[in-house]
Write an enzyme that holds these catalytic residues in place. Structure first.
Site, short mmCIF file in Angstrom:
data_model
loop_
_atom_site.label_atom_id
_atom_site.label_comp_id
_atom_site.label_asym_id
_atom_site.label_seq_id
_atom_site.Cartn_x
_atom_site.Cartn_y
_atom_site.Cartn_z
N HIS A 39 -31.79 -68.45 21.27
CA HIS A 39 -32.92 -67.77 20.63
C HIS A 39 -32.43 -66.45 20.05
O HIS A 39 -31.31 -66.01 20.30
CB HIS A 39 -34.08 -67.54 21.61
CG HIS A 39 -33.85 -66.49 22.65
ND1 HIS A 39 -34.87 -65.80 23.24
CD2 HIS A 39 -32.74 -66.01 23.22
CE1 HIS A 39 -34.41 -64.95 24.12
NE2 HIS A 39 -33.11 -65.05 24.14
N CYS A 50 -30.18 -58.26 21.17
CA CYS A 50 -30.98 -59.48 21.33
C CYS A 50 -31.64 -59.93 20.03
O CYS A 50 -32.26 -60.99 20.00
CB CYS A 50 -32.02 -59.29 22.43
SG CYS A 50 -31.27 -59.10 24.06
N HIS A 54 -28.34 -65.76 20.39
CA HIS A 54 -27.62 -65.87 21.67
C HIS A 54 -28.34 -66.91 22.53
O HIS A 54 -29.39 -67.42 22.15
CB HIS A 54 -27.55 -64.51 22.38
CG HIS A 54 -28.88 -63.95 22.78
ND1 HIS A 54 -29.77 -63.39 21.88
CD2 HIS A 54 -29.49 -63.89 23.98
CE1 HIS A 54 -30.86 -62.99 22.51
NE2 HIS A 54 -30.71 -63.29 23.80
N HIS A 56 -29.22 -68.67 26.69
CA HIS A 56 -29.41 -68.46 28.13
C HIS A 56 -29.43 -69.81 28.84
O HIS A 56 -29.83 -70.82 28.26
CB HIS A 56 -30.74 -67.77 28.43
CG HIS A 56 -30.85 -66.40 27.89
ND1 HIS A 56 -30.23 -65.31 28.46
CD2 HIS A 56 -31.52 -65.91 26.81
CE1 HIS A 56 -30.50 -64.23 27.76
NE2 HIS A 56 -31.30 -64.57 26.75
N HIS A 93 -31.62 -77.30 24.95
CA HIS A 93 -30.59 -77.39 23.91
C HIS A 93 -31.20 -77.29 22.51
O HIS A 93 -30.85 -78.03 21.60
CB HIS A 93 -29.74 -78.66 24.07
CG HIS A 93 -28.78 -78.55 25.20
ND1 HIS A 93 -29.16 -78.74 26.50
CD2 HIS A 93 -27.47 -78.23 25.21
CE1 HIS A 93 -28.10 -78.56 27.29
NE2 HIS A 93 -27.06 -78.25 26.53
N GLU A 128 -34.06 -65.47 32.73
CA GLU A 128 -33.05 -65.56 31.68
C GLU A 128 -31.65 -65.55 32.30
O GLU A 128 -30.71 -66.09 31.72
CB GLU A 128 -33.16 -64.37 30.72
CG GLU A 128 -34.31 -64.49 29.78
CD GLU A 128 -34.27 -63.43 28.70
OE1 GLU A 128 -34.91 -63.67 27.66
OE2 GLU A 128 -33.62 -62.39 28.86
#
Length: 139
Positions: A39, A50, A54, A56, A93, A128
C-alpha cells in the site's frame, strides 16, 4: 456500508458462583488471520516514507461475543473462516489502494473495512508489524 452493533449481540448470562455471589458472564472468541499486502498512503505529505509504495505482513485479530448455541459455540471457527476467507482473498498479495473502500489504507481504515464486513463481530485489530496496531470496536 455502516455497521451498527446493537445490544442484542452482546449476550451475557448471570450465574451464581459457589461462594453465592452473582457474576455476569460474557463469552468471547477470537481468531487470528494473516495477509500480505502492499500500500501507499496518498494523503500524507511529500517526503513522508509511508507515502511511498511499501508492504506489510499484516496480522488481524477478530473477536466475536454472544450466547452459546446448541453446540456450545459462540461461533464455529470454521464458520468464521468461511466468512473471512473471501475478504482475505480481496486483500492478500494485493495493492490495497486498488480495493474499493481502501483507497487510503491506513491500519485504522483497514480495521474498519473488515469490521463493517464481518457479521456480529465485536472488534477487529490490525497489526502492521509486531509493535503497531489499530483497532475498531463496538462500544
Amino acid at each position: 456500508m455502516n455497521k451498527h452493533f446493537s445490544s442484542q449481540h452482546v449476550v451475557s448470562e448471570r450465574r451464581s458462583r459457589n461462594d453465592g455471589k452473582d457474576v455476569v458472564l460474557t463469552t468471547r472468541i477470537g481468531r487470528t488471520y494473516r495477509f500480505e499486502s502492499a500500500h501507499h498512503l496518498p494523503n500524507l505529505p511529500d517526503g513522508h516514507k509511508c507515502k511511498n509504495l511499501h508492504g506489510h505482513n499484516y496480522r488481524m485479530e477478530v473477536v466475536m461475543c454472544g450466547g452459546l448455541d446448541d453446540r456450545g459455540f459462540v461461533r464455529d471457527f470454521a464458520e468464521m473462516d468461511a466468512e473471512l476467507g473471501p475478504l482475505l482473498k480481496l486483500v492478500d498479495h494485493r495493492l490495497l489502494n486498488d480495493v474499493e473502500g481502501l483507497e487510503n489504507p491506513t491500519a485504522e481504515i483497514i480495521a474498519r473495512w473488515f469490521f463493517e464486513r464481518v457479521p456480529n463481530c465485536e472488534s477487529v485489530r490490525i497489526y502492521e508489524n509486531d509493535d503497531c496496531w489499530a483497532e475498531v470496536r463496538a462500544d
